[in-house]
Structure formats: C-alpha cells, structure tokens
Design an enzyme around this catalytic site. Structure first.
Site, PDB file in Angstrom:
ATOM      1  N   HIS A 148       7.893   6.085  10.139  1.00 42.15           N
ATOM      2  CA  HIS A 148       8.134   4.658   9.902  1.00 42.15           C
ATOM      3  C   HIS A 148       6.788   3.930   9.856  1.00 42.15           C
ATOM      4  CE1 HIS A 148      10.258   0.860   9.874  1.00 42.15           C
ATOM      5  NE2 HIS A 148       9.401   0.424  10.779  1.00 42.15           N
ATOM      6  N   GLU A 157      21.392   7.865  16.210  1.00 36.21           N
ATOM      7  CA  GLU A 157      22.398   7.091  15.449  1.00 36.21           C
ATOM      8  C   GLU A 157      21.902   5.697  15.072  1.00 36.21           C
ATOM      9  OE1 GLU A 157      24.701  10.405  17.005  1.00 36.21           O
ATOM     10  OE2 GLU A 157      23.067   9.162  17.781  1.00 36.21           O
ATOM     11  N   GLY A 158      20.851   5.242  15.757  1.00 37.22           N
ATOM     12  CA  GLY A 158      20.366   3.887  15.442  1.00 37.22           C
ATOM     13  C   GLY A 158      19.447   3.896  14.232  1.00 37.22           C
ATOM     14  N   VAL A 159      18.899   2.732  13.894  1.00 42.42           N
ATOM     15  CA  VAL A 159      17.923   2.655  12.785  1.00 42.42           C
ATOM     16  C   VAL A 159      16.527   2.526  13.411  1.00 42.42           C
ATOM     17  CG1 VAL A 159      17.173   1.379  10.735  1.00 42.42           C
ATOM     18  CG2 VAL A 159      19.613   1.519  11.294  1.00 42.42           C
ATOM     19  N   ASN A 175      11.515  11.260  11.516  1.00 42.55           N
ATOM     20  CA  ASN A 175      11.295  10.232  10.498  1.00 42.55           C
ATOM     21  C   ASN A 175       9.907   9.636  10.664  1.00 42.55           C
ATOM     22  OD1 ASN A 175      12.077   8.313   8.429  1.00 42.55           O
ATOM     23  ND2 ASN A 175      12.213   6.774  10.058  1.00 42.55           N
TER      24      ASN A 175
END
Ligand code: GRF
Length: 202
Positions: free
Chosen positions: A110, A148-150, A108
């Site tokens: 960010h 699993e976290g953000v 990802n």
C-alpha cells in the site's frame, strides 16, 4: 521452493520488482508460478509473458459476479499450488472465502504509512492527493498481510518517504513507488524465510 501467485490490475511495476528481485537472487527459495490479472488490458500481462510466467485474466469482463470471480481465483491459486499470494497493484477487494483459504499467506503493498491514508477509496493517486492536501511532511509505503478489512492486516514492513516542497501527485507517487518496489521484495523475502523456517523447509 515456495510458489508465489501475483495478482495485478495495471502496469505491473510492482510485479516487475518481484520478478527482478527473484532473478537477482535477493528473494531466494521462491518462484512466481502464476499472474492473475483483473484486467485483460493490463501491461502486467506483457511483463509476465516476457518472463514466461503463466497468466490468467479473472475480472468483471469474464466473471460478472463476485462469487464466480472468487471461485475462479481460488481454483487458479490451487491449480498453481500457490503458497503465497501477493497483491501488486490489484484493485479489487478479496472475498472472505479467499482470505480464509489463504489466511496469513496473502500480502499487499500500500502506498502510504498505514494506518494513515488507507482504507476504502485510498488507492493509487487518491492516496497521494490526500497526503498533499493534509500537509504532512512524511509519507511512505507499507507491506502488510491481508485480512477481511481494507488495508487493515498485520504490518510486515514499512518505510517512510519525504514529502518535498512543490511536490505534485505525480512526483510524490513516483518517489513512493520506488520505495514500494524495495520493501515489497524485502517483505516477500521475510515472509518466505518465515514460512520455510516454520514449515521446516519445503
Ligand atoms: C500504484 O499506485 C501502487 O502504489 C499500488 O498499485 C499501483 C500500481 O502499481 N500498489 P503497479 O505499477 O501496477 O505495480
């Protein structure tokens, strides 16, 4: 040749950066085989079409329940024989089943220096609003593995970006976006190289 599926929700400038990074030869041994958009109106879909990349919409509009969406995404990734999943301006949270199925292969981008200004609610302009409100003089962008976290997975690459006098949210977002595009390509290149080395080429 590793197969990349890019997941998007909006304008797709990060998708475009990956397309350009591959076409310019910066990213080698990889190709974008699929674009999955959570939004049928995303301009990302136009970008995919222009570059003859197969795309599919999987979002609340056609898969109301999150379970159905996750099942459809996992199927689409499998059908495309995906090696790496890249979230590029993708605005939904991935369910645990999907993360498990592609652990260590989902990355990802960010728009801040994680662990600052990230986590639930910190996306898009909200990130830059918080940066300006805090008075910090430096922000940046981060490429990281998704868990699993953000915004909590292992960091792959980061690069700082200065906050300048008189910055507005729009000015800062535009400056950070340039760095996002740069490190997203560098990050993908790094992941591709490490996967090919580890798997003895593919
Ligand atoms: C941008 O806010 C960017 O920081 C984040 O996703 C948003 C849109 O990106 N990663 P894109 O232009 O749709 O790639």
């Amino acid at each position: 040749m590793l197969k990349i599926t890019v997941m998007v929700s909006g304008g797709g400038t990060n998708l475009q950066a990956i397309i350009d990074g591959i076409e310019s030869g910066l990213i080698e041994d990889a190709e974008i085989v699929k674009v999955i958009s959570s939004n049928s109106k995303a301009f990302s879909l136009e970008r995919a079409k222009k570059h003859k990349i197969d795309s599919i919409v999987i979002g609340k509009e056609n898969y109301p329940s999150q379970k159905e969406r996750t099942k459809a995404i996992i199927k689409a990734l499998g059908d495309a024989d995906t090696d790496i999943v890249v979230l590029a301006g993708y605005m939904s949270i991935l369910e645990a089943d999907l993360i498990e199925a592609y652990r260590g292969r989902i990355i990802n981008i960010h728009p801040s220096l994680i662990p600052n200004f990230c986590g639930p609610g910190f996306y898009g302009k909200h990130v830059h609003e918080a940066v300006l409100k805090s008075g910090v003089k430096e922000t940046g962008a981060t490429v990281h593995y998704v868990d699993e976290g953000v915004d909590t997975g292992p960091i792959i690459l980061q690069e700082s970006v200065p906050v300048l006098e008189g910055d507005t949210v729009e000015k800062l977002a535009a400056r950070v976006l340039i760095t996002e595009h740069k490190i997203l390509c560098e990050g993908i290149k790094k992941v591709v190289e490490s996967m090919l080395t580890y798997e003895g080429g593919k």
